[in-house]
Every structure is written in C-alpha cells, then in structure tokens.
Design a protein around this motif. Structure first.
Motif, mmCIF file in Angstrom:
data_model
loop_
_atom_site.group_PDB
_atom_site.id
_atom_site.type_symbol
_atom_site.label_atom_id
_atom_site.label_comp_id
_atom_site.label_asym_id
_atom_site.label_seq_id
_atom_site.Cartn_x
_atom_site.Cartn_y
_atom_site.Cartn_z
ATOM 1 N N UNK A 96 -4.177 -152.789 -53.079
ATOM 2 C CA UNK A 96 -4.803 -152.215 -51.884
ATOM 3 C C UNK A 96 -5.730 -153.229 -51.203
ATOM 4 N N UNK A 97 -6.870 -153.486 -51.821
ATOM 5 C CA UNK A 97 -7.803 -154.456 -51.235
ATOM 6 C C UNK A 97 -7.189 -155.841 -51.180
ATOM 7 N N UNK A 98 -6.422 -156.214 -52.220
ATOM 8 C CA UNK A 98 -5.783 -157.524 -52.222
ATOM 9 C C UNK A 98 -4.787 -157.685 -51.093
ATOM 10 N N UNK A 99 -3.998 -156.636 -50.870
ATOM 11 C CA UNK A 99 -3.045 -156.673 -49.752
ATOM 12 C C UNK A 99 -3.790 -156.792 -48.425
ATOM 13 N N UNK A 305 3.479 -170.841 -46.211
ATOM 14 C CA UNK A 305 2.418 -171.696 -46.732
ATOM 15 C C UNK A 305 1.051 -171.049 -46.598
ATOM 16 N N UNK A 306 0.806 -170.397 -45.474
ATOM 17 C CA UNK A 306 -0.477 -169.709 -45.274
ATOM 18 C C UNK A 306 -0.659 -168.607 -46.305
ATOM 19 N N UNK A 307 0.422 -167.887 -46.589
ATOM 20 C CA UNK A 307 0.345 -166.790 -47.547
ATOM 21 C C UNK A 307 0.214 -167.300 -48.979
ATOM 22 N N UNK A 313 -3.988 -166.691 -53.085
ATOM 23 C CA UNK A 313 -5.048 -167.076 -54.024
ATOM 24 C C UNK A 313 -6.410 -166.474 -53.673
ATOM 25 N N UNK A 314 -6.720 -166.406 -52.368
ATOM 26 C CA UNK A 314 -8.007 -165.843 -51.965
ATOM 27 C C UNK A 314 -8.080 -164.354 -52.289
ATOM 28 N N UNK A 315 -7.003 -163.633 -52.066
ATOM 29 C CA UNK A 315 -7.006 -162.194 -52.358
ATOM 30 C C UNK A 315 -7.156 -161.940 -53.853
ATOM 31 N N UNK A 316 -6.488 -162.750 -54.684
ATOM 32 C CA UNK A 316 -6.626 -162.594 -56.133
ATOM 33 C C UNK A 316 -8.045 -162.935 -56.567
ATOM 34 N N UNK A 317 -8.615 -163.976 -55.984
ATOM 35 C CA UNK A 317 -9.992 -164.363 -56.320
ATOM 36 C C UNK A 317 -10.968 -163.233 -56.006
ATOM 37 N N UNK A 318 -10.836 -162.647 -54.816
ATOM 38 C CA UNK A 318 -11.737 -161.579 -54.398
ATOM 39 C C UNK A 318 -11.598 -160.344 -55.285
ATOM 40 N N UNK A 319 -10.369 -160.016 -55.663
ATOM 41 C CA UNK A 319 -10.126 -158.783 -56.415
ATOM 42 C C UNK A 319 -10.333 -158.947 -57.918
ATOM 43 N N UNK A 320 -9.991 -160.098 -58.465
ATOM 44 C CA UNK A 320 -10.007 -160.274 -59.918
ATOM 45 C C UNK A 320 -11.352 -160.735 -60.453
ATOM 46 N N UNK A 321 -12.142 -161.406 -59.642
ATOM 47 C CA UNK A 321 -13.430 -161.903 -60.125
ATOM 48 C C UNK A 321 -14.347 -160.794 -60.627
ATOM 49 N N UNK A 332 -2.377 -167.766 -62.400
ATOM 50 C CA UNK A 332 -1.046 -167.281 -62.757
ATOM 51 C C UNK A 332 -0.667 -166.051 -61.930
ATOM 52 N N UNK A 333 -1.577 -165.087 -61.826
ATOM 53 C CA UNK A 333 -1.301 -163.885 -61.031
ATOM 54 C C UNK A 333 -0.971 -164.259 -59.591
ATOM 55 N N UNK A 334 -1.693 -165.235 -59.066
ATOM 56 C CA UNK A 334 -1.448 -165.673 -57.690
ATOM 57 C C UNK A 334 -0.048 -166.254 -57.545
ATOM 58 N N UNK A 335 0.345 -167.152 -58.467
ATOM 59 C CA UNK A 335 1.635 -167.829 -58.344
ATOM 60 C C UNK A 335 2.798 -166.898 -58.689
ATOM 61 N N UNK A 336 2.551 -165.897 -59.538
ATOM 62 C CA UNK A 336 3.620 -164.996 -59.969
ATOM 63 C C UNK A 336 3.872 -163.862 -58.977
ATOM 64 N N UNK A 337 3.125 -163.796 -57.878
ATOM 65 C CA UNK A 337 3.352 -162.765 -56.869
ATOM 66 C C UNK A 337 4.556 -163.097 -56.021
ATOM 67 N N UNK A 338 5.740 -162.849 -56.556
ATOM 68 C CA UNK A 338 6.987 -163.254 -55.908
ATOM 69 C C UNK A 338 7.347 -162.329 -54.751
#
Length: 500
Positions: A96-99, A305-307, A313-321, A332-338
């Motif tokens: 939700x917030x990450x998206x 590239x922007x995504x 990575x920014x969305x994962x940082x904001x949500x996972x920290x 890993x979560x950032x790169x595995x978001x296929x």
C-alpha cells in the motif's frame, strides 16, 4: 465456426501449449524466467509471425483478470501461513504505502525526463509499480531463499494488485477530472477490506463443508476447492471489493486448512496456474505489435530505470526501516520485486478505455517487463548469495494427506517417511497413536503389507492410517512430533510442558 475451423483452432492451440510446456525446461536450463519465452511465443504467433491477429484490449483485460485469479489462488494455496504471518504487516505496508511511494517517485521522474503530461506519467508510474505474483511465484520458488524473505515478497505481490488497479482505473476513466486523493484512498481501503473478508469467510465455510463431505470420486475435491476460491472471487467483486484479493485470501485460507485429498488438490491448482500463465503471456504477446516496440524502447528504459533503481529501493527503504529490516534484506526485497503479467494487463485498461496514447503506454510497459526481467531474473541467484538471503536446504519430514471414508465417521491419512524424518527406525507400536487410530497398510517398494506393532518404519515407506474423525488432529500432531523428535517425542513434549 464450423467443425473444420474448430479443429484447426484446437490444433493451433494444442501445438502452442505443447511448445510452451517444453519451453519451461529450456528456460529453466538457460536461467531465464519462463514468462519471457511465453511472450516470445505470442510475438512469434502474432501479426509479424504466423499472422494471428489479436487486437481486442478489452477482451485481453477480462481474460487477463481471470488468469491472474487462477495464479493468485494457487499462490495462496501453496503458501504456508506460519511463514507469512510474521511478515504480513510488512508485506501489507509494502503493498500500500510502498506502492504509493513508487507511483509518486516514478511518475515525477517520468514527467520530468520524458516531458509527458501528468495523466500519462501517473499511468506509467502506477502500471509499472505493481510487482507480479506470477513472476514472483515462478522465479522465487525455484530458488533456496530464506522463508521469511520469500514470504514477504510473495505476500506483497499478492496484496499490491488492488490498490494499483483502482488507481489505474480512476486515472484512465472520466473520473480523472473529479478524482481526489481522499476518495481514491477510501476506495482502496474499502476494496481491500471487503476482499479480505469475503475470501476468509467463504473459504472457512467451504472448508467446513468439504471436511464433512464424502464425495463419490477423489477428483471432485480439487474441483470443489477451486470452486470455493472462485466463489470468494465473485462474491468480493459483487460486493464492490477486490476480487483478486478475495481469491488470494481464499486460497491462503484453504491451503492452510486440513482438507481431504490435499495432495491431489495442490497438483490440480498448480497445473491450472501453469496453464493460466502460459495462456496469459502468449495472449499478451499476441496483443503486442513488434513494429511499434522499437520506438518505445528509450521510454521503457527511462521508466524502468526510474522504477527499478530509484523508486523501488526508496519505497522499500521507507516501508521496511520502521520494521528494523537490515539493509541487505531491504536490498534483496527491492531487487526481487519482479514485473510480469500484472503491469501488462493493467496497461490494457487505458487501451480498453480508448485513452489517447494508450498504445504507447502498453508498448512501454511491455518492453519494460521484458528488458528488466532479463536483467533481474538471471541475476537474482547471484544477488541472493551476495546479500546473504540464501537458505540452507530444508529437511523434508513427513507429509500427511487425509480423505474422508464414505458412510463412516472416520478418516484415512497417508504419509511418507522422508529422508530426514525421525520416523525412520521407529517401530509401529512406538508411535503411540490414539486408541481409535491404527496403521492399516504399508507400501515399501513393490511390497504392500499389514504391519505388526514390531514393524520398523523405513525411509520411503508410504503408510496408510485409519482414524476416527475426532482424533484426526491428535494423530497428525503425534506423527509430526515423532517425525521431528523420534520415538521419545512424548518425553520431549512432557519436558517442554513442565518447563512452561
């Protein structure tokens, strides 16, 4: 359509399906996600190849949603809730917030770098921001990844479709001029809650019926289970909720319940999910026009590239920290978001609505998925090892399947003694099953025999247990306990209870 045309259509369809099935083996050996092979088959069969003409974006959107429902049902059914439960809050925030963070960042960069109008920028950002359940399930489940990390990415891919679908639908429709952030947020929350409630309640009711039914053929149980999942899909949609969320939660609930003929059901839904993936990606390949794709490549590289390098990575940082997730796991979560079928299916929404520039959006998203799947998919094993996300081989213990006996208040359980199970070496009499449970048959190699209390279980034995329905849970607990702790499992349990 006359019989001759029908035969030709079936011949072409069966041929494509067999090629696609064979391509799974080829793609696995090459280290490529199979979705790319299916898209290539669709392109080869389309207007630039065999000449199959398919341009109905509205039909593609409907069929794509149905295919995604099959994929999400299988994904939920084969997910262990014990693994998902600890990471469900994080996955929910990412979905939700990450998206939302991904959409805002990607749309802003696209608006600035490509100089497109705001509406197009938001559509590109929203369509591309949803991770894809089909791609995630297909790739991650073939790799030895730590269960918690895999569960996080898989749950996020199952949860994040509804918010994006709502946003894309609103922006692509006439409601764009009247839409406001509060209204969209309210729709997202409502649809998510209704989808979750419908999926859970329908699955619980369906499970209650299934375990008390003695159907005349075992093959009817997988059909009934899938019908329950699609009942949740339809009910959530009728109630104005997220149908995809409904079927994912229903699959998750059913998959973590004791069901009759569970093994047969799991194989059945897995096969249908593969069929849905194959049909979905081939259809999307047919919908694409190779003559337009070359012009869209620079846009796809910028959006992707922007995504991938900034927004995700920014969305994962904001949500996972806030959840204190280490930076390596965040990476890993950032790169595995296929990305995969979901973004391409979402890109058909503007096309079906007749929005100006919708074909360019579809072409950009199609190429984005292809290019960045080629980059992320093959490199994911290396990234997994470098970031310490790989899991050690998990020992296989005992797998239990149950089925009701016709006209009797009893259950048949079947289990196999795995190579790492401590059931091996235990005598049948040492299992100490409940009084109304007994081992009736053992299949060992080519031999089938009725065991005695002194029969010693061996690795590879297939064992059949008859038990009263009321003792089912106790039998399963006992078998799992002995499988993990050996013949002294009762003493270990006693010591644990005493320490507590």
């Amino acid at each position: 359509m006359d019989p001759a045309d029908l035969n030709l259509a079936l011949l072409a369809g069966a041929g494509l399906l067999l090629v696609a099935v064979a391509a799974v083996r080829v793609s696995t050996r090459a280290g490529l996600p199979s979705l790319l092979v299916y898209l290539a088959i669709g392109l080869a069969a389309g207007e630039a190849g065999l000449g199959i003409d398919f341009e109905d974006a509205e039909l593609a959107q409907v069929l794509g949603s149905i295919a995604l429902a099959f994929i999400l049902a299988e994904g939920g059914f084969t997910t262990d809730w014990r693994t998902v439960r600890p990471v469900a809050p994080l996955a929910g925030v990412l979905a939700t917030a990450g998206v939302a963070v991904s959409v805002v960042v990607t749309s802003s960069l696209v608006h600035l770098l490509l100089d497109v109008d705001l509406r197009t920028a938001i559509l590109l950002g929203a369509v591309a921001s949803s991770t894809d359940a089909a791609a995630v399930f297909a790739v991650l489940r073939r790799m030895p990844i730590r269960a918690r990390l895999r569960a996080t990415v898989e749950a996020e891919s199952g949860f994040n479709d509804p918010p994006v679908i709502i946003l894309v639908t609103v922006v692509a429709s006439s409601a764009w001029t009247d839409a406001d952030g509060v209204g969209i947020l309210g729709q997202v929350v409502y649809q998510l809650l209704v989808g979750v409630a419908a999926g859970f309640l329908v699955a619980r009711a369906g499970r209650w019926v299934l375990v008390r039914s003695a159907l005349p053929a075992s093959g009817l149980y997988p059909i009934a289970t899938l019908a329950i999942a699609f009942l949740a899909f339809a009910l959530a949609g009728v109630a104005g909720g997220s149908a995809l969320m409904g079927i994912y939660v229903a699959g998750l609930t059913l998959g973590n319940s004791r069901l009759p003929h569970r093994g047969a059901t799991e194989g059945f839904v897995e096969g249908l999910a593969w069929l849905a993936q194959i049909g979905l990606f081939i259809m999307l390949g047919l919908l694409a026009s190779p003559s337009r794709l070359i012009d869209a490549l620079p846009y796809a590289l910028i959006v992707g590239g922007s995504l991938t390098l900034v927004a995700r990575p920014l969305s994962v940082l904001v949500c996972a920290t806030p959840f204190r997730v280490p930076w390596r796991e965040q990476a890993f979560i950032s790169w595995a978001g296929l990305r995969g079928a979901v973004p391409i299916v979402l890109a058909t929404i503007p096309m079906a609505a007749g929005l100006p520039g919708a074909e360019r959006i579809f072409d950009v998203v199609f190429l984005l998925v292809v290019v960045f799947t080629l980059v992320q998919g093959p490199t994911l094993p290396w990234v997994t090892r470098r970031l310490g996300a790989a899991a050690e081989d998990q020992p296989r213990g005992v797998s239990i399947e149950s089925a009701p006996l016709d006209d009797l208040d009893a259950i048949l359980l079947q289990f196999t003694v795995g190579p790492d199970s401590r059931l091996a070496g235990v005598e049948v009499g040492e299992l100490r099953l409940p009084p109304r449970a007994a081992i009736s048959l053992v299949l060992r190699g080519d031999d089938i025999f009725t065991p005695t209390p002194g029969t010693v279980l061996r690795v590879g034995d297939h064992v059949l247990v008859a038990a009263a329905r009321s003792d089912l849970a106790a039998v399963e607990r006992r078998l799992h306990a002995v499988s993990e702790a050996g013949r002294l499992a009762g003493w270990y349990a006693h010591l644990r209870d005493g320490a507590a």
